[in-house]
Design an enzyme around this catalytic site. Sequence first.
Site, PDB file in Angstrom:
ATOM      1  N   TYR A 160       0.828  -1.223   0.000  1.00  0.00           N
ATOM      2  CA  TYR A 160       0.000   0.000   0.000  1.00  0.00           C
ATOM      3  C   TYR A 160       0.862   1.272   0.000  1.00  0.00           C
ATOM      4  O   TYR A 160       0.807   2.071  -0.955  1.00  0.00           O
ATOM      5  CB  TYR A 160      -0.926  -0.061   1.213  1.00  0.00           C
ATOM      6  CG  TYR A 160      -1.705   1.191   1.519  1.00  0.00           C
ATOM      7  CD1 TYR A 160      -2.368   1.883   0.507  1.00  0.00           C
ATOM      8  CD2 TYR A 160      -1.789   1.656   2.824  1.00  0.00           C
ATOM      9  CE1 TYR A 160      -3.098   3.024   0.804  1.00  0.00           C
ATOM     10  CE2 TYR A 160      -2.525   2.784   3.125  1.00  0.00           C
ATOM     11  CZ  TYR A 160      -3.168   3.479   2.119  1.00  0.00           C
ATOM     12  OH  TYR A 160      -3.878   4.598   2.417  1.00  0.00           O
TER      13      TYR A 160
ATOM     14  N   ASN B 124      10.466 -11.339  10.670  1.00  0.00           N
ATOM     15  CA  ASN B 124      10.253 -10.592   9.416  1.00  0.00           C
ATOM     16  C   ASN B 124      10.789  -9.172   9.504  1.00  0.00           C
ATOM     17  O   ASN B 124      11.448  -8.696   8.584  1.00  0.00           O
ATOM     18  CB  ASN B 124       8.764 -10.534   9.086  1.00  0.00           C
ATOM     19  CG  ASN B 124       8.327 -11.765   8.315  1.00  0.00           C
ATOM     20  OD1 ASN B 124       8.557 -11.866   7.129  1.00  0.00           O
ATOM     21  ND2 ASN B 124       7.744 -12.702   9.032  1.00  0.00           N
TER      22      ASN B 124
ATOM     23  N   THR C 195       6.897   3.838  12.481  1.00  0.00           N
ATOM     24  CA  THR C 195       5.498   3.915  12.899  1.00  0.00           C
ATOM     25  C   THR C 195       5.330   4.652  14.224  1.00  0.00           C
ATOM     26  O   THR C 195       6.234   4.628  15.077  1.00  0.00           O
ATOM     27  CB  THR C 195       4.927   2.488  13.067  1.00  0.00           C
ATOM     28  OG1 THR C 195       3.660   2.549  13.705  1.00  0.00           O
ATOM     29  CG2 THR C 195       5.825   1.625  13.943  1.00  0.00           C
TER      30      THR C 195
ATOM     31  N   TYR D  71       4.809  -5.351  17.223  1.00  0.00           N
ATOM     32  CA  TYR D  71       4.974  -4.598  15.979  1.00  0.00           C
ATOM     33  C   TYR D  71       5.803  -3.335  16.228  1.00  0.00           C
ATOM     34  O   TYR D  71       6.836  -3.109  15.576  1.00  0.00           O
ATOM     35  CB  TYR D  71       3.604  -4.249  15.392  1.00  0.00           C
ATOM     36  CG  TYR D  71       3.677  -3.239  14.284  1.00  0.00           C
ATOM     37  CD1 TYR D  71       4.419  -3.500  13.138  1.00  0.00           C
ATOM     38  CD2 TYR D  71       3.015  -2.010  14.389  1.00  0.00           C
ATOM     39  CE1 TYR D  71       4.503  -2.561  12.124  1.00  0.00           C
ATOM     40  CE2 TYR D  71       3.089  -1.080  13.376  1.00  0.00           C
ATOM     41  CZ  TYR D  71       3.840  -1.348  12.247  1.00  0.00           C
ATOM     42  OH  TYR D  71       3.929  -0.415  11.252  1.00  0.00           O
TER      43      TYR D  71
ATOM     44  N   HIS E  78      -7.762  -2.515   9.053  1.00  0.00           N
ATOM     45  CA  HIS E  78      -7.705  -1.073   9.320  1.00  0.00           C
ATOM     46  C   HIS E  78      -9.085  -0.438   9.291  1.00  0.00           C
ATOM     47  O   HIS E  78      -9.987  -0.887   8.574  1.00  0.00           O
ATOM     48  CB  HIS E  78      -6.778  -0.390   8.314  1.00  0.00           C
ATOM     49  CG  HIS E  78      -5.357  -0.814   8.480  1.00  0.00           C
ATOM     50  ND1 HIS E  78      -4.732  -1.692   7.622  1.00  0.00           N
ATOM     51  CD2 HIS E  78      -4.452  -0.525   9.441  1.00  0.00           C
ATOM     52  CE1 HIS E  78      -3.493  -1.907   8.036  1.00  0.00           C
ATOM     53  NE2 HIS E  78      -3.300  -1.209   9.144  1.00  0.00           N
ATOM     54  N   LEU E  79      -9.207   0.632  10.064  1.00  0.00           N
ATOM     55  CA  LEU E  79     -10.520   1.243  10.257  1.00  0.00           C
ATOM     56  C   LEU E  79     -11.155   1.718   8.950  1.00  0.00           C
ATOM     57  O   LEU E  79     -12.305   1.369   8.654  1.00  0.00           O
ATOM     58  CB  LEU E  79     -10.398   2.427  11.241  1.00  0.00           C
ATOM     59  CG  LEU E  79     -11.692   3.207  11.428  1.00  0.00           C
ATOM     60  CD1 LEU E  79     -12.766   2.339  12.062  1.00  0.00           C
ATOM     61  CD2 LEU E  79     -11.451   4.463  12.263  1.00  0.00           C
TER      62      LEU E  79
ATOM     63  N   PHE F 181     -14.060  -1.069  17.997  1.00  0.00           N
ATOM     64  CA  PHE F 181     -13.348  -1.743  19.094  1.00  0.00           C
ATOM     65  C   PHE F 181     -13.183  -0.816  20.298  1.00  0.00           C
ATOM     66  O   PHE F 181     -12.357   0.093  20.273  1.00  0.00           O
ATOM     67  CB  PHE F 181     -11.963  -2.200  18.621  1.00  0.00           C
ATOM     68  CG  PHE F 181     -12.010  -3.223  17.518  1.00  0.00           C
ATOM     69  CD1 PHE F 181     -12.862  -4.309  17.593  1.00  0.00           C
ATOM     70  CD2 PHE F 181     -11.188  -3.098  16.407  1.00  0.00           C
ATOM     71  CE1 PHE F 181     -12.895  -5.264  16.579  1.00  0.00           C
ATOM     72  CE2 PHE F 181     -11.208  -4.043  15.390  1.00  0.00           C
ATOM     73  CZ  PHE F 181     -12.067  -5.128  15.472  1.00  0.00           C
TER      74      PHE F 181
ATOM     75  N   ARG G 194      -7.050   8.764  16.471  1.00  0.00           N
ATOM     76  CA  ARG G 194      -5.867   8.587  15.624  1.00  0.00           C
ATOM     77  C   ARG G 194      -5.699   9.802  14.714  1.00  0.00           C
ATOM     78  O   ARG G 194      -6.653  10.543  14.441  1.00  0.00           O
ATOM     79  CB  ARG G 194      -6.019   7.340  14.734  1.00  0.00           C
ATOM     80  CG  ARG G 194      -6.036   6.024  15.507  1.00  0.00           C
ATOM     81  CD  ARG G 194      -4.663   5.692  16.069  1.00  0.00           C
ATOM     82  NE  ARG G 194      -4.633   4.418  16.763  1.00  0.00           N
ATOM     83  CZ  ARG G 194      -4.959   4.243  18.051  1.00  0.00           C
ATOM     84  NH1 ARG G 194      -5.355   5.258  18.786  1.00  0.00           N
ATOM     85  NH2 ARG G 194      -4.868   3.050  18.600  1.00  0.00           N
TER      86      ARG G 194
HETATM   87  N1  UDP Z   1     -10.741   0.045  14.592  1.00  0.00           N
HETATM   88  C1  UDP Z   1     -12.066  -0.309  14.770  1.00  0.00           C
HETATM   89  N2  UDP Z   1     -12.629  -1.213  13.899  1.00  0.00           N
HETATM   90  C2  UDP Z   1     -11.919  -1.788  12.880  1.00  0.00           C
HETATM   91  C3  UDP Z   1     -10.563  -1.407  12.705  1.00  0.00           C
HETATM   92  C4  UDP Z   1     -10.018  -0.495  13.573  1.00  0.00           C
HETATM   93  O1  UDP Z   1     -12.741   0.169  15.686  1.00  0.00           O
HETATM   94  O2  UDP Z   1     -12.477  -2.608  12.139  1.00  0.00           O
HETATM   95  C5  UDP Z   1     -10.130   1.023  15.482  1.00  0.00           C
HETATM   96  C6  UDP Z   1      -8.883   0.487  16.198  1.00  0.00           C
HETATM   97  O3  UDP Z   1      -9.211  -0.146  17.405  1.00  0.00           O
HETATM   98  C7  UDP Z   1      -8.079   1.767  16.396  1.00  0.00           C
HETATM   99  C8  UDP Z   1      -8.465   2.649  15.211  1.00  0.00           C
HETATM  100  O4  UDP Z   1      -9.696   2.102  14.705  1.00  0.00           O
HETATM  101  O5  UDP Z   1      -8.519   2.405  17.552  1.00  0.00           O
HETATM  102  C9  UDP Z   1      -7.429   2.641  14.104  1.00  0.00           C
HETATM  103  O6  UDP Z   1      -7.086   1.292  13.839  1.00  0.00           O
HETATM  104  P1  UDP Z   1      -6.278   0.863  12.553  1.00  0.00           P
HETATM  105  O7  UDP Z   1      -6.181  -0.637  12.581  1.00  0.00           O
HETATM  106  O8  UDP Z   1      -6.876   1.480  11.336  1.00  0.00           O
HETATM  107  O9  UDP Z   1      -4.846   1.524  12.739  1.00  0.00           O
HETATM  108  P2  UDP Z   1      -3.753   1.430  13.933  1.00  0.00           P
HETATM  109  O10 UDP Z   1      -3.992   2.666  14.767  1.00  0.00           O
HETATM  110  O11 UDP Z   1      -3.962   0.157  14.670  1.00  0.00           O
HETATM  111  O12 UDP Z   1      -2.467   1.479  13.212  1.00  0.00           O
END
Ligand code: UDP
Length: 324
Positions: free
Chosen positions: A11, A91, A116, A140, A188-189, A207, A220
């Site tokens: 990506y 990895n 990150t 990670y 990802h959200l 979540f 975020r």
């Molecule tokens: N999140 C959510 N539902 C999803 C995917 C992510 O509620 O299906 C929430 C996740 O718990 C976090 C935010 O969205 O608080 C961003 O998550 P993402 O996986 O996009 O990125 P990260 O911050 O983990 O890199």
Amino acid sequence: MHLLVCGGAGYVGSHVAKVLDARGHRVTVLDNLSTGHAQAVRWGPLIRADLLDPASLDAAFQDQRFDAVLHFCARSLVGESMAAPYDYYENNVVGTLNLLQAMRRHGVDRIVFSSTAAVFGNPVAALIDEDHPKAPINPYGASKLMVERILADAAHAYGLRSVCLRYFNAAGASANDGIGESHEPETHLIPNLLRALINPAAPLKVFGEDYPTPDGTCVRDYVHVLDLADAHARALDYMEAAPGAHAFNLGNGTGFSVMQVIRAAERVTGLPVPFERAPRRAGDPPVLVAASQRAREVLEWSPTHTSIEAILRTAWDWHRAPAF
Ligand code: UDP
């Protein structure tokens, strides 16, 4: 420059390849296609090689001369890293060490490394700058921080030049160019939210609703993938005159909660987002927002997609008709 983009079928890597090509660089992609897409390799040839196979790296470096490497190969899912830490360290750390050693054997002394916000862990300040304590709370983030340390040590020992770019939440797409975000499984959200719009039978899971944030959901800092890509081109220019190991935090500096992203997506698409509440996801810090002053001052980086709506619109364009 002739640039080796490791992970250029993924990506962020594919968007960086596009931007580097547009700046007049010559791009070669190296990828094992474990999670990347051959169709995303559009701006130069693809070498299929694996960072865990040093012989395949030697073959790649033997055939041609690269001026610098940009390194995006990684496992990058917080939840998965909690369940499978050995995979992440192997990895992300061993693989990167193999890459750095191959670079050294073949006289390549510049690297831009995809890092990150997860290196910081639970923030102790509202905005996270580069000096913020680094205390990752998942494998990670720990794996990425280990590589940052290796790069700092390599600067002293071998004169390696490096720039670590710590992304906050990469989002958006370049749908006109046929590239966008496509992971299987998707975690990802923003992609999950847009998929729920397309297939309301599979609602988005939100979540956690009891985080110490204004609406209880995680906050975020979403930054457009083409703005991230632009920072990589700038990092390459910066390294010309800047020996040593450097790091920059990349975000827009504004936090959005999961619920705010849902509401913004509803404004952009005109559709209601089907969602349901779910328990917290392990390893998620409540709030991650960048202070990117250093990138703005030193790299003269200035993101152009600064509203969450603008970012979501480009992601929506991709998700309605993904090329892969
Ligand atoms: N999140 C959510 N539902 C999803 C995917 C992510 O509620 O299906 C929430 C996740 O718990 C976090 C935010 O969205 O608080 C961003 O998550 P993402 O996986 O996009 O990125 P990260 O911050 O983990 O890199």
